[in-house]
Design a protein around this motif. Structure first.
Motif, PDB file in Angstrom:
ATOM      1  N   ALA A  11       0.819  -1.206   0.000  1.00  0.00           N
ATOM      2  CA  ALA A  11       0.000   0.000   0.000  1.00  0.00           C
ATOM      3  C   ALA A  11       0.854   1.257   0.000  1.00  0.00           C
ATOM      4  O   ALA A  11       0.486   2.277  -0.591  1.00  0.00           O
ATOM      5  CB  ALA A  11      -0.934  -0.011   1.208  1.00  0.00           C
ATOM      6  N   GLU A  12       2.002   1.181   0.658  1.00  0.00           N
ATOM      7  CA  GLU A  12       2.868   2.360   0.772  1.00  0.00           C
ATOM      8  C   GLU A  12       3.364   2.830  -0.590  1.00  0.00           C
ATOM      9  O   GLU A  12       3.650   4.021  -0.771  1.00  0.00           O
ATOM     10  CB  GLU A  12       4.041   2.063   1.693  1.00  0.00           C
ATOM     11  N   PHE A  13       3.461   1.933  -1.588  1.00  0.00           N
ATOM     12  CA  PHE A  13       3.865   2.384  -2.925  1.00  0.00           C
ATOM     13  C   PHE A  13       2.819   3.309  -3.524  1.00  0.00           C
ATOM     14  O   PHE A  13       3.160   4.266  -4.226  1.00  0.00           O
ATOM     15  CB  PHE A  13       4.119   1.180  -3.838  1.00  0.00           C
ATOM     16  N   PHE A  14       1.544   3.040  -3.259  1.00  0.00           N
ATOM     17  CA  PHE A  14       0.509   3.947  -3.732  1.00  0.00           C
ATOM     18  C   PHE A  14       0.663   5.317  -3.079  1.00  0.00           C
ATOM     19  O   PHE A  14       0.521   6.347  -3.734  1.00  0.00           O
ATOM     20  CB  PHE A  14      -0.880   3.377  -3.435  1.00  0.00           C
ATOM     21  N   ARG A  15       0.952   5.349  -1.778  1.00  0.00           N
ATOM     22  CA  ARG A  15       1.099   6.629  -1.097  1.00  0.00           C
ATOM     23  C   ARG A  15       2.350   7.365  -1.579  1.00  0.00           C
ATOM     24  O   ARG A  15       2.299   8.566  -1.879  1.00  0.00           O
ATOM     25  CB  ARG A  15       1.146   6.444   0.423  1.00  0.00           C
ATOM     26  N   TRP A  16       3.490   6.644  -1.637  1.00  0.00           N
ATOM     27  CA  TRP A  16       4.742   7.304  -2.029  1.00  0.00           C
ATOM     28  C   TRP A  16       4.627   7.916  -3.423  1.00  0.00           C
ATOM     29  O   TRP A  16       4.976   9.075  -3.643  1.00  0.00           O
ATOM     30  CB  TRP A  16       5.904   6.304  -1.976  1.00  0.00           C
ATOM     31  N   PHE A  17       4.102   7.139  -4.381  1.00  0.00           N
ATOM     32  CA  PHE A  17       4.063   7.660  -5.746  1.00  0.00           C
ATOM     33  C   PHE A  17       2.895   8.612  -5.982  1.00  0.00           C
ATOM     34  O   PHE A  17       2.917   9.377  -6.955  1.00  0.00           O
ATOM     35  CB  PHE A  17       4.094   6.510  -6.762  1.00  0.00           C
ATOM     36  N   SER A  18       1.905   8.610  -5.080  1.00  0.00           N
ATOM     37  CA  SER A  18       0.916   9.684  -5.149  1.00  0.00           C
ATOM     38  C   SER A  18       1.583  11.018  -4.847  1.00  0.00           C
ATOM     39  O   SER A  18       1.191  12.069  -5.387  1.00  0.00           O
ATOM     40  CB  SER A  18      -0.234   9.428  -4.163  1.00  0.00           C
ATOM     41  N   GLU A  19       2.591  10.993  -4.009  1.00  0.00           N
ATOM     42  CA  GLU A  19       3.332  12.209  -3.673  1.00  0.00           C
ATOM     43  C   GLU A  19       4.351  12.569  -4.752  1.00  0.00           C
ATOM     44  O   GLU A  19       4.621  13.755  -5.005  1.00  0.00           O
ATOM     45  CB  GLU A  19       4.026  12.029  -2.325  1.00  0.00           C
ATOM     46  N   GLU A  20       4.914  11.560  -5.418  1.00  0.00           N
ATOM     47  CA  GLU A  20       5.922  11.807  -6.452  1.00  0.00           C
ATOM     48  C   GLU A  20       5.313  12.270  -7.770  1.00  0.00           C
ATOM     49  O   GLU A  20       6.013  12.864  -8.598  1.00  0.00           O
ATOM     50  CB  GLU A  20       6.745  10.537  -6.695  1.00  0.00           C
ATOM     51  N   ALA A  21       4.022  12.001  -7.993  1.00  0.00           N
ATOM     52  CA  ALA A  21       3.402  12.316  -9.283  1.00  0.00           C
ATOM     53  C   ALA A  21       3.567  13.781  -9.669  1.00  0.00           C
ATOM     54  O   ALA A  21       3.759  14.107 -10.848  1.00  0.00           O
ATOM     55  CB  ALA A  21       1.915  11.948  -9.241  1.00  0.00           C
ATOM     56  N   SER A  22       3.501  14.668  -8.694  1.00  0.00           N
ATOM     57  CA  SER A  22       3.591  16.100  -8.992  1.00  0.00           C
ATOM     58  C   SER A  22       4.963  16.692  -8.689  1.00  0.00           C
ATOM     59  O   SER A  22       5.122  17.915  -8.640  1.00  0.00           O
ATOM     60  CB  SER A  22       2.522  16.860  -8.194  1.00  0.00           C
ATOM     61  N   ARG A  23       5.957  15.831  -8.500  1.00  0.00           N
ATOM     62  CA  ARG A  23       7.288  16.326  -8.127  1.00  0.00           C
ATOM     63  C   ARG A  23       8.379  15.912  -9.112  1.00  0.00           C
ATOM     64  O   ARG A  23       9.555  15.869  -8.749  1.00  0.00           O
ATOM     65  CB  ARG A  23       7.650  15.824  -6.725  1.00  0.00           C
ATOM     66  N   VAL A  24       7.997  15.619 -10.341  1.00  0.00           N
ATOM     67  CA  VAL A  24       9.003  15.254 -11.341  1.00  0.00           C
ATOM     68  C   VAL A  24       9.775  16.509 -11.745  1.00  0.00           C
ATOM     69  O   VAL A  24       9.178  17.487 -12.205  1.00  0.00           O
ATOM     70  CB  VAL A  24       8.331  14.612 -12.570  1.00  0.00           C
ATOM     71  N   PRO A  25      11.083  16.543 -11.571  1.00  0.00           N
ATOM     72  CA  PRO A  25      11.850  17.763 -11.845  1.00  0.00           C
ATOM     73  C   PRO A  25      12.080  17.978 -13.333  1.00  0.00           C
ATOM     74  O   PRO A  25      12.024  17.047 -14.142  1.00  0.00           O
ATOM     75  CB  PRO A  25      13.176  17.505 -11.120  1.00  0.00           C
ATOM     76  N   GLY A  26      12.348  19.222 -13.697  1.00  0.00           N
ATOM     77  CA  GLY A  26      12.730  19.574 -15.058  1.00  0.00           C
ATOM     78  C   GLY A  26      13.979  20.432 -15.038  1.00  0.00           C
ATOM     79  O   GLY A  26      14.653  20.558 -14.008  1.00  0.00           O
ATOM     80  N   ASP A  27      14.289  21.055 -16.175  1.00  0.00           N
ATOM     81  CA  ASP A  27      15.509  21.850 -16.277  1.00  0.00           C
ATOM     82  C   ASP A  27      15.251  23.030 -17.223  1.00  0.00           C
ATOM     83  O   ASP A  27      14.600  22.862 -18.262  1.00  0.00           O
ATOM     84  CB  ASP A  27      16.649  20.978 -16.811  1.00  0.00           C
ATOM     85  N   PHE A  28      15.731  24.187 -16.838  1.00  0.00           N
ATOM     86  CA  PHE A  28      15.585  25.399 -17.655  1.00  0.00           C
ATOM     87  C   PHE A  28      16.861  26.204 -17.479  1.00  0.00           C
ATOM     88  O   PHE A  28      17.149  26.687 -16.375  1.00  0.00           O
ATOM     89  CB  PHE A  28      14.363  26.216 -17.191  1.00  0.00           C
ATOM     90  N   ARG A  29      17.659  26.353 -18.547  1.00  0.00           N
ATOM     91  CA  ARG A  29      18.925  27.074 -18.403  1.00  0.00           C
ATOM     92  C   ARG A  29      19.424  27.563 -19.765  1.00  0.00           C
ATOM     93  O   ARG A  29      19.052  27.004 -20.812  1.00  0.00           O
ATOM     94  CB  ARG A  29      19.992  26.189 -17.747  1.00  0.00           C
ATOM     95  N   LEU A  30      20.267  28.541 -19.720  1.00  0.00           N
ATOM     96  CA  LEU A  30      20.902  29.065 -20.921  1.00  0.00           C
ATOM     97  C   LEU A  30      21.999  28.104 -21.353  1.00  0.00           C
ATOM     98  O   LEU A  30      22.795  27.642 -20.538  1.00  0.00           O
ATOM     99  CB  LEU A  30      21.483  30.449 -20.638  1.00  0.00           C
TER     100      LEU A  30
END
Length: 483
Positions: free
Chosen positions: A114-133
Motif C-alpha cells: 500500500a505504501e507504494f501507492f502513497r509514495w508515488f501519489s506524492e511523487e506524481a507532482s514532483r518530477v523535476p525539469g531543467d531550464f537554463r541558458l
C-alpha cells in the motif's frame, strides 16, 4: 482436487481486466492453496488475443491519462492507498490462501504494498525539469519528462501484492497505462489490487490484467506490438535474459529486478545477538522465498560456533503451520514443486559434505518445510552458488573481513548484501566494498518504498521505488528554444 469453500473468495475477481471490465474466458486455470492442496478458484486463462486486446485498451486510454493533471493522478493513487490500508486484513487473507506464507508476513506485505501507492501519489507532482541558458549562449535548454506509453509488467508469485503495486504505482503516477501479467500461481491478489484501483477511480483501460498459463507466447506477442512502450519485469535471471532478447529486437526500454544470491557477513567483534536477530529477518522473511533473502552466511571464525548455535535455536523455535493461524511463524512454500526444489538442494549439500541441522516437525499435508542450518559448507558448493528461495541457511566460516568480502562478491549476482559489524562505521566501510545495489548494515531488512530497489551485475537493470522509480516510466524530452 477439492474446491475450498470460502465465502471470502466469492468477492474476489477471477476474470481478466480488459478496458475496465471483468471478462471471462472459456479456458481457466486453477489456483491452489499450498497449505492444503485444495482449489481456491478457477481464473480466466488469457491467450495471445486477450493479451493484445489488453494492449489495445491501454493504448486507447494512454492519451487522456497522460494528459490528466499530475494532481489528478496523485489523488487516484492516494485513494487506492486508503482503500488498501482500510482493507489490509482482507488482502492479507487472500495472500495467505494462494501463496501460503505466514500471517505476519502477509500483513507486512500489505502494508509495504500500500505504501507504494502513497509514495508515488506524492511523487506524481514532483518530477523535476531543467531550464537554463546553453553554454554557447545561443539558445535556452528546456528539459521535461513525458510518460513512455503502455507499460507491460510481469510480476512473480512471492510477493503478489507488493510486486504489483511497486510497478503500477510509479507507472500510473508518470502518466503511463499498464498491462499487468501476474504469476499464474498467485493471480488473485493482483486481481484484487486491480479492483482496488478501479474503485479508487482509475479510468477504464488505464490498468489491464491478464493471467495466463502460456506466458511465453503472450509476452512475446505483447512485446512485439509497437504500441507497447516499456517492460518492467521481476523474476529469475534466466527468464529476464530471454525477455531482454525479445526487447532487443525493438530496442524496447526495460527495467528488470532479477535473481539474487545475498551474502550475510558477521564480522569479528559483531554483536552476536543482534546478528542473529537480523539474520532471522534477512533469512526468514517470507519463509526465505525472497530475492532479498540472505542466501549464504559468512561468519568470522571467532563467532561461528556461537552464532550458528544461537541461529539454529531461533529457527527451531519457529512455529510451523497454516498462515491463517496468526500464532504460526512459518507457513507453506507456494507449491509442492518449490518445496521439493529446496529439499533437493539440502540433499546435494549433504552429498558435498555439509551437515544439515535437525528438522522440526511440519504438517503432514501441504508444501511445508522446516528451517535448517547447514554447517561445514565450503564456498563454491551448491548452496553458495544457487538461490535457495526457502528456509535453508548455509554457514561458511571465514578468517578475516577481507576474506568475507572476497567470497561474498564471488558471484554473478549483486542484488543485496547484509553486513553485521562491531559498529556502523566499520559496517559502512565494508558496505562500500560490496558488489550489490543495496546493503543493509546491522539490520535484517533494507526494502523501503522511499528507497531505490535494484541490483548490480546479473541481478537487474534500473531501480524501483524512491525518487528513481517514477523515472523508469518517463522519457526525458529536450527542447532547444530561441528566446
Amino acid at each position: 482436487m477439492t474446491q475450498l469453500q470460502d465465502s471470502f473468495l466469492t468477492g474476489v475477481p477471477t476474470g481478466l481486466l480488459l478496458d475496465g471490465e471483468w471478462v471471462r474466458t472459456e479456458r481457466t486455470l486453477e489456483v491452489d492453496d499450498p497449505a492444503t492442496g485444495m482449489v481456491l478458484a478457477h481464473v480466466s486463462d488469457a491467450d495471445v488475443s486477450d493479451g493484445l486486446e489488453a494492449v489495445s485498451a491501454a493504448h486507447r486510454a494512454f492519451g487522456p491519462w497522460a494528459a490528466a493533471a499530475p494532481r489528478v493522478r496523485a489523488e487516484v493513487l492516494r485513494r487506492a492507498y486508503e482503500i488498501m490500508s482500510a482493507e489490509a486484513e482482507q488482502c492479507a487473507r487472500l495472500i495467505v490462501l494462494e501463496n501460503g506464507k505466514a500471517w505476519s508476513d502477509a500483513v507486512a506485505e500489505v502494508t509495504y504494498a500500500a505504501e507504494f501507492f502513497r509514495w508515488f501519489s506524492e511523487e506524481a507532482s514532483r518530477v523535476p525539469g531543467d531550464f537554463r541558458l546553453a553554454p554557447g549562449g545561443d539558445k535556452t535548454i528546456i528539459v521535461d519528462h513525458q510518460p513512455m506509453g503502455v507499460a507491460y509488467m510481469i510480476t512473480p508469485w512471492n510477493f503478489p501484492a507488493a510486486m504489483a503495486t511497486r510497478k503500477l504505482a510509479p507507472a500510473l503516477a508518470a502518466g503511463c497505462t499498464a498491462v499487468l501479467k501476474p504469476a499464474a500461481e498467485t493471480p488473485l491478489t493482483a486481481l484484487w489490487v486491480a479492483e482496488v484501483l478501479r474503485r479508487a477511480g482509475v479510468p477504464a483501460g488505464v490498468v489491464n490484467v491478464v493471467v495466463t498459463s502460456e506466458p511465453g507466447p503472450v509476452s512475446e506477442a505483447i512485446l512485439a506490438d509497437r504500441r507497447t512502450a516499456t517492460l518492467s519485469f521481476t523474476g529469475s535471471t534466466p527468464i529476464g535474459k530471454l525477455l531482454l532478447a525479445l526487447t532487443a529486437t525493438r530496442a524496447l526500454p526495460s527495467s528488470m529486478e532479477l535473481g539474487g544470491n545475498a551474502p550475510l557477513l558477521v564480522l569479528e567483534g559483531a554483536d552476536v545477538e543482534k546478528a542473529v536477530d537480523g539474520a532471522m529477518v534477512a533469512k526468514m522473511r517470507n519463509g526465505g522465498s525472497a530475492c532479498t533473502a540472505a542466501n549464504r552466511f559468512y561468519v568470522h571464525e571467532s563467532l561461528a560456533t556461537e552464532f550458528t548455535a544461537a541461529f539454529e535455536r531461533a529457527l527451531g523455535a519457529l512455529r510451523i503451520g497454516s498462515g491463517l493461524d496468526p500464532a504460526n511463524d512459518l507457513g507453506a512454500l507456494v507449491s509442492i514443486r518449490e518445496r521439493d526444489k529446496v529439499l533437493d538442494l539440502l540433499e546435494r549439500a549433504a552429498e558435498e559434505g555439509g551437515r544439515p541441522g535437525p528438522a522440526a516437525e511440519v504438517p503432514a499435508t501441504g508444501a511445508f518445510i522446516a528451517p535448517r542450518v547447514v554447517r561445514d559448507v565450503v564456498h563454491g558448493q551448491t548452496l553458495t552458488r544457487q538461490e535457495i528461495f526457502g528456509p535453508v541457511a548455509p554457514i561458511v566460516t571465514v578468517e578475516s573481513t577481507d576474506q568475507a568480502v572476497e567470497l561474498a562478491n564471488d558471484t554473478e549476482f549483486g542484488l543485496i548484501s547484509y553486513v553485521f559489524a562491531a559498529d556502523a562505521g566499520e559496517g559502512i566501510g565494508v558496505a562500500r566494498r560490496m558488489e550489490s545495489g543495496m546493503v543493509a548494515v546491522n539490520r535484517g531488512v533494507a526494502s523501503d518504498p522511499a528507497a531505490p530497489f535494484g541490483g548490480m551485475k546479473e541481478s537487474g537493470l534500473g531501480r524501483e521505488g524512491g525518487f528513481a522509480g517514477i523515472h523508469e516510466f518517463l522519457e526525458p524530452r529536450y527542447l532547444a528554444v530561441d528566446l
